[in-house]
Each structure stands twice: as C-alpha cells, then as structure tokens.
Design a protein around this motif. Structure first.
Motif, PDB file in Angstrom:
ATOM      1  N   ASP A 138       0.839  -1.194   0.000  1.00  0.00           N
ATOM      2  CA  ASP A 138       0.000   0.000   0.000  1.00  0.00           C
ATOM      3  C   ASP A 138       0.877   1.248   0.000  1.00  0.00           C
ATOM      4  N   VAL A 139       1.684   1.340  -1.049  1.00  0.00           N
ATOM      5  CA  VAL A 139       2.557   2.498  -1.221  1.00  0.00           C
ATOM      6  C   VAL A 139       2.365   3.023  -2.637  1.00  0.00           C
ATOM      7  N   GLU A 140       2.557   4.323  -2.785  1.00  0.00           N
ATOM      8  CA  GLU A 140       2.346   4.951  -4.079  1.00  0.00           C
ATOM      9  C   GLU A 140       3.111   4.204  -5.174  1.00  0.00           C
ATOM     10  N   GLY A 141       2.391   3.910  -6.243  1.00  0.00           N
ATOM     11  CA  GLY A 141       2.985   3.213  -7.364  1.00  0.00           C
ATOM     12  C   GLY A 141       2.930   1.700  -7.259  1.00  0.00           C
ATOM     13  N   GLN A 142       2.509   1.165  -6.098  1.00  0.00           N
ATOM     14  CA  GLN A 142       2.460  -0.284  -5.912  1.00  0.00           C
ATOM     15  C   GLN A 142       1.089  -0.793  -5.501  1.00  0.00           C
ATOM     16  N   VAL A 143       0.134   0.109  -5.272  1.00  0.00           N
ATOM     17  CA  VAL A 143      -1.202  -0.316  -4.854  1.00  0.00           C
ATOM     18  C   VAL A 143      -1.811  -1.163  -5.977  1.00  0.00           C
TER      19      VAL A 143
ATOM     20  N   ALA B 235      -6.977  -0.003  -5.851  1.00  0.00           N
ATOM     21  CA  ALA B 235      -7.048   1.402  -6.274  1.00  0.00           C
ATOM     22  C   ALA B 235      -8.416   1.713  -6.876  1.00  0.00           C
TER      23      ALA B 235
ATOM     24  N   ARG C  29     -10.943   2.039  -4.043  1.00  0.00           N
ATOM     25  CA  ARG C  29     -10.787   3.332  -3.368  1.00  0.00           C
ATOM     26  C   ARG C  29     -11.360   4.472  -4.207  1.00  0.00           C
TER      27      ARG C  29
END
Length: 188
Positions: free
Chosen positions: A53-58, A63, A66
């Motif tokens: 759950d980190v930017e670029g890896q979700v 995503a 969400r």
C-alpha cells in the motif's frame, strides 16, 4: 436535484449469492434520484498489506475500489454471516478503504449495512461487526438503515429477492435514511 451515488459492496463472492441478489433488488428498487452501483471485484483484491500500500504499488483492484468509494456519496455493505461475523472479502475491502489512517475513503463517508443469512436473525451479528469496523475506520455509520432478511437459503431458493413483496417493501424503507444524509449535507 442531482443523483446520489450509493456504492454497494457485497460480502459474498458466490455467483448465486443471496446477498448479491439482495443488492440487485436494492438497485432495481432505487428511487430515480439514487444511483446504486454494485462493485463486483472484491474477490480480486489482495489481502491488505501495508508493504504493497505504497504509491505506485497499490494493486489495481484496490485502487479501483478506493476510487469508486471516493466518488460515491454513500456506501452500502450487503453482507452474509460467516461463522457469526463478516466475510473476509468484505473485511478486506474495509481495511483497504480505511487507509491511509484518518484519510481513507471511508473517512466521514455515510455508510450503511444490510444483508441476508440462513439463520433466524438474518445475519445481524455480521451486520453489527461490519458497522463496528467501518465506524472504527472513520465512516459515518447510518444506524437507522436496517435490513436483515432471515432464512435466505429457504426463502430465496426459488424466489429472487426482487420478487419478494415483503423484502421489496423493506428495501424501499432503507432509501429515506440513505438519502436524508445527502439532503442534510447539501443544506449545510
């Protein structure tokens, strides 16, 4: 008056799920000013893990969930009861929507819980657990929205909930408190 969007998450992944059918009945009986959208991919969302759950890896599925929740005015959870509680797929969705802590898609979002289950109480334990989880996640829990249909395996064995007059009448009753929140927020 603009349409209110209700994102509907069904906790059962089974193709012939009674809760999915209940969600379809809710969608079919929505007033003209309410757009009920059923999100169908809870089974494709990986279990919540802060490491991904980190930017670029979700994951794309998380995503998309969400984004759908952020775009919705209200969230409606439709849950069966698995061993007295919420199914893992629905709890996982709640976990993804609760992050980042304090600013997740559930934060301040009006959220209601309904469902059907085989037991004589219609899954109220699972519904209570779901209300507790989304409340802790920061959602504005709509306690007045109640619909627990018991005996689902027998009641809906040959009959779709949309064709059950008693259930349809109960469904119509959930929309007033669902849309009242939107009216209150628009007036504020």
């Amino acid at each position: 008056m603009s349409k209110s969007t209700v994102l509907t998450l069904v906790g059962s992944l089974r193709a012939d799920s009674h809760n999915k059918k209940l969600a379809e009945a809710i969608q079919l009986n929505a007033p003209e000013n309410v757009d009920v959208q059923i999100h169908d991919s809870l089974g494709n969302i990986p279990f919540y893990n802060e490491d991904i759950d980190v930017e670029g890896q979700v994951p794309a599925e998380a995503a998309a969930l969400r984004a759908a929740a952020n775009d919705a005015d209200t969230i409606l959870l439709v849950t069966p009861e698995h061993n007295g509680t919420v199914p893992a797929s629905l709890k996982n969705a709640i976990d993804w929507l609760s992050r980042p802590f304090g600013a997740g898609a559930l934060s301040g979002k009006p959220t209601a819980v309904v469902g059907t289950a085989f037991g004589q109480y219609g899954g109220v334990w699972a519904q209570d657990e779901a209300r507790k989880a989304v409340g802790i996640a920061g959602a504005k829990v709509l306690e007045d929205v109640k619909l627990a249909v018991p005996g689902s395996m027998i009641r809906f064995a040959e009959l779709h909930p949309k064709d059950d007059a008693e259930v349809v009448e109960q469904i119509k009753g959930i929309f007033e408190p669902l849309t009242a929140v939107q009216d209150e927020e628009a007036a504020a």
